[in-house]
Design a protein around this motif. Structure first.
Motif, PDB file in Angstrom:
ATOM      1  N   GLY A 118      59.650  31.275  29.229  1.00 53.00           N
ATOM      2  CA  GLY A 118      58.810  30.211  28.693  1.00 53.00           C
ATOM      3  C   GLY A 118      59.755  29.118  27.856  1.00 53.00           C
ATOM      4  O   GLY A 118      59.277  28.450  27.344  1.00 53.00           O
ATOM      5  N   ALA A 119      61.014  29.692  27.615  1.00 52.84           N
ATOM      6  CA  ALA A 119      61.753  28.843  26.550  1.00 52.84           C
ATOM      7  C   ALA A 119      63.220  28.670  27.444  1.00 52.84           C
ATOM      8  O   ALA A 119      64.355  28.778  26.618  1.00 52.84           O
ATOM      9  N   GLY A 120      63.549  28.829  28.613  1.00 51.67           N
ATOM     10  CA  GLY A 120      64.732  28.983  29.288  1.00 51.67           C
ATOM     11  C   GLY A 120      65.308  27.456  28.953  1.00 51.67           C
ATOM     12  O   GLY A 120      64.962  26.641  28.031  1.00 51.67           O
ATOM     13  N   VAL A 121      66.555  27.413  29.607  1.00 48.18           N
ATOM     14  CA  VAL A 121      67.386  26.444  29.239  1.00 48.18           C
ATOM     15  C   VAL A 121      68.173  25.852  30.452  1.00 48.18           C
ATOM     16  O   VAL A 121      68.277  26.263  31.573  1.00 48.18           O
ATOM     17  N   SER A 122      68.895  24.766  30.352  1.00 49.71           N
ATOM     18  CA  SER A 122      69.486  24.224  31.216  1.00 49.71           C
ATOM     19  C   SER A 122      70.732  25.099  31.490  1.00 49.71           C
ATOM     20  O   SER A 122      71.543  25.677  30.298  1.00 49.71           O
ATOM     21  N   ASN A 123      71.173  25.414  32.784  1.00 52.32           N
ATOM     22  CA  ASN A 123      72.302  26.534  32.886  1.00 52.32           C
ATOM     23  C   ASN A 123      73.867  25.826  32.761  1.00 52.32           C
ATOM     24  O   ASN A 123      74.585  26.630  32.427  1.00 52.32           O
ATOM     25  N   SER A 124      73.805  24.626  32.526  1.00 52.67           N
ATOM     26  CA  SER A 124      75.192  24.042  32.378  1.00 52.67           C
ATOM     27  C   SER A 124      75.312  23.234  31.224  1.00 52.67           C
ATOM     28  O   SER A 124      76.257  22.884  30.774  1.00 52.67           O
ATOM     29  N   ASP A 125      74.248  23.000  30.410  1.00 51.99           N
ATOM     30  CA  ASP A 125      74.252  22.062  29.330  1.00 51.99           C
ATOM     31  C   ASP A 125      73.625  22.557  28.123  1.00 51.99           C
ATOM     32  O   ASP A 125      72.272  22.456  28.090  1.00 51.99           O
ATOM     33  N   PRO A 126      74.115  23.152  27.081  1.00 56.73           N
ATOM     34  CA  PRO A 126      73.288  23.725  26.012  1.00 56.73           C
ATOM     35  C   PRO A 126      72.803  22.511  25.290  1.00 56.73           C
ATOM     36  O   PRO A 126      71.629  22.784  24.346  1.00 56.73           O
ATOM     37  N   TYR A 127      73.255  21.177  25.393  1.00 48.08           N
ATOM     38  CA  TYR A 127      72.468  20.257  24.486  1.00 48.08           C
ATOM     39  C   TYR A 127      71.599  19.336  25.497  1.00 48.08           C
ATOM     40  O   TYR A 127      71.318  18.227  25.112  1.00 48.08           O
ATOM     41  N   HIS A 128      71.160  19.675  26.479  1.00 48.84           N
ATOM     42  CA  HIS A 128      70.271  18.915  27.251  1.00 48.84           C
ATOM     43  C   HIS A 128      68.998  18.523  26.751  1.00 48.84           C
ATOM     44  O   HIS A 128      68.250  19.424  25.937  1.00 48.84           O
ATOM     45  N   PRO A 129      68.711  17.370  26.738  1.00 48.51           N
ATOM     46  CA  PRO A 129      67.461  16.611  25.768  1.00 48.51           C
ATOM     47  C   PRO A 129      66.217  17.244  26.476  1.00 48.51           C
ATOM     48  O   PRO A 129      65.154  17.028  25.702  1.00 48.51           O
ATOM     49  N   ASP A 130      66.052  17.811  27.845  1.00 52.85           N
ATOM     50  CA  ASP A 130      64.738  18.330  28.118  1.00 52.85           C
ATOM     51  C   ASP A 130      65.117  19.558  29.128  1.00 52.85           C
ATOM     52  O   ASP A 130      65.003  19.391  30.325  1.00 52.85           O
ATOM     53  N   HIS A 131      65.243  20.606  28.529  1.00 55.15           N
ATOM     54  CA  HIS A 131      65.700  21.944  29.150  1.00 55.15           C
ATOM     55  C   HIS A 131      64.713  22.250  30.209  1.00 55.15           C
ATOM     56  O   HIS A 131      65.059  22.404  31.372  1.00 55.15           O
ATOM     57  N   LYS A 132      63.387  21.916  30.089  1.00 58.98           N
ATOM     58  CA  LYS A 132      62.470  22.474  31.019  1.00 58.98           C
ATOM     59  C   LYS A 132      62.333  21.472  32.373  1.00 58.98           C
ATOM     60  O   LYS A 132      62.078  22.014  33.310  1.00 58.98           O
TER      61      LYS A 132
END
Length: 184
Positions: A118-132
């Motif tokens: 439910g709160a995953g992330v971008s696998n490449s960018d820890p600062y992605h503005p909209d992970h989902k």
């Protein structure tokens, strides 16, 4: 002119005041709610780790541990995804939070035995503005995360669907190995 000793003290006090979480600055948390948050933090790792760990809730140490581990009920404020980290992981999270470089000198381990569903992330960018909505959005069930010196990441896939360990945030200073221990 104010001495640098007092200027540093004033700056430290100002920073402490500015970053004190609202949960502790403006309101009190009930004993029951605090106990639930502590239990949630401890659920991130086996009792042999979390039983003697320092517990941090909303940025404040509420249990002083004795084994060098730190457990939190939230990975990021309000996400309700607990994690327990060794000192290397805490150092990395501090660097990441301040957008500073990080180069691990030794192995670091983090437990997330409740997963990050439910709160995953971008696998490449820890600062992605909209992970989902990231092209490489990933959720992982219960897992360990291992920081190693960068040279040790060679040969490990960054494909989370490979069915085993994979590298997250590969081309960043925060690269680490995700080790799923159970499927979602």
């Amino acid at each position: 002119m104010v001495s640098s000793k007092y200027s540093a003290l004033s700056l430290t006090l100002l920073m402490t005041t500015l970053v004190l979480p609202a949960a502790f600055a403006d309101e009190t948390i009930s004993d029951e709610a605090l106990d639930a948050r502590i239990a949630r933090a401890k659920s991130a790792a086996p009792p042999s780790i979390s039983g003697d760990a320092t517990i941090v809730v909303d940025g404040k140490t509420v249990v002083e541990g004795s084994n060098g581990w730190t457990c939190m009920p939230d990975t990021f404020p309000g996400d309700n995804i607990p994690m327990c980290n060794d000192a290397i992981w805490m150092e990395m999270l501090g660097a990441m939070g301040n957008k500073q470089d990080f180069e691990p000198k030794s192995i670091g381990i983090s437990y997330m035995l409740q997963g990050d569903e439910g709160a995953g992330v971008s696998n490449s960018d820890p600062y992605h503005p909209d992970h989902k909505n990231a092209e490489d959005y990933v959720e992982t069930g219960p897992h360990l995360m291992i920081i190693v010196p960068r040279a040790m990441l060679k040969g490990i896939t960054d494909d989370p669907s490979s069915g085993g360990p994979y590298v997250m945030w590969k081309d960043t200073p925060y690269a680490h190995i995700m080790v799923p221990v159970e499927d979602l």
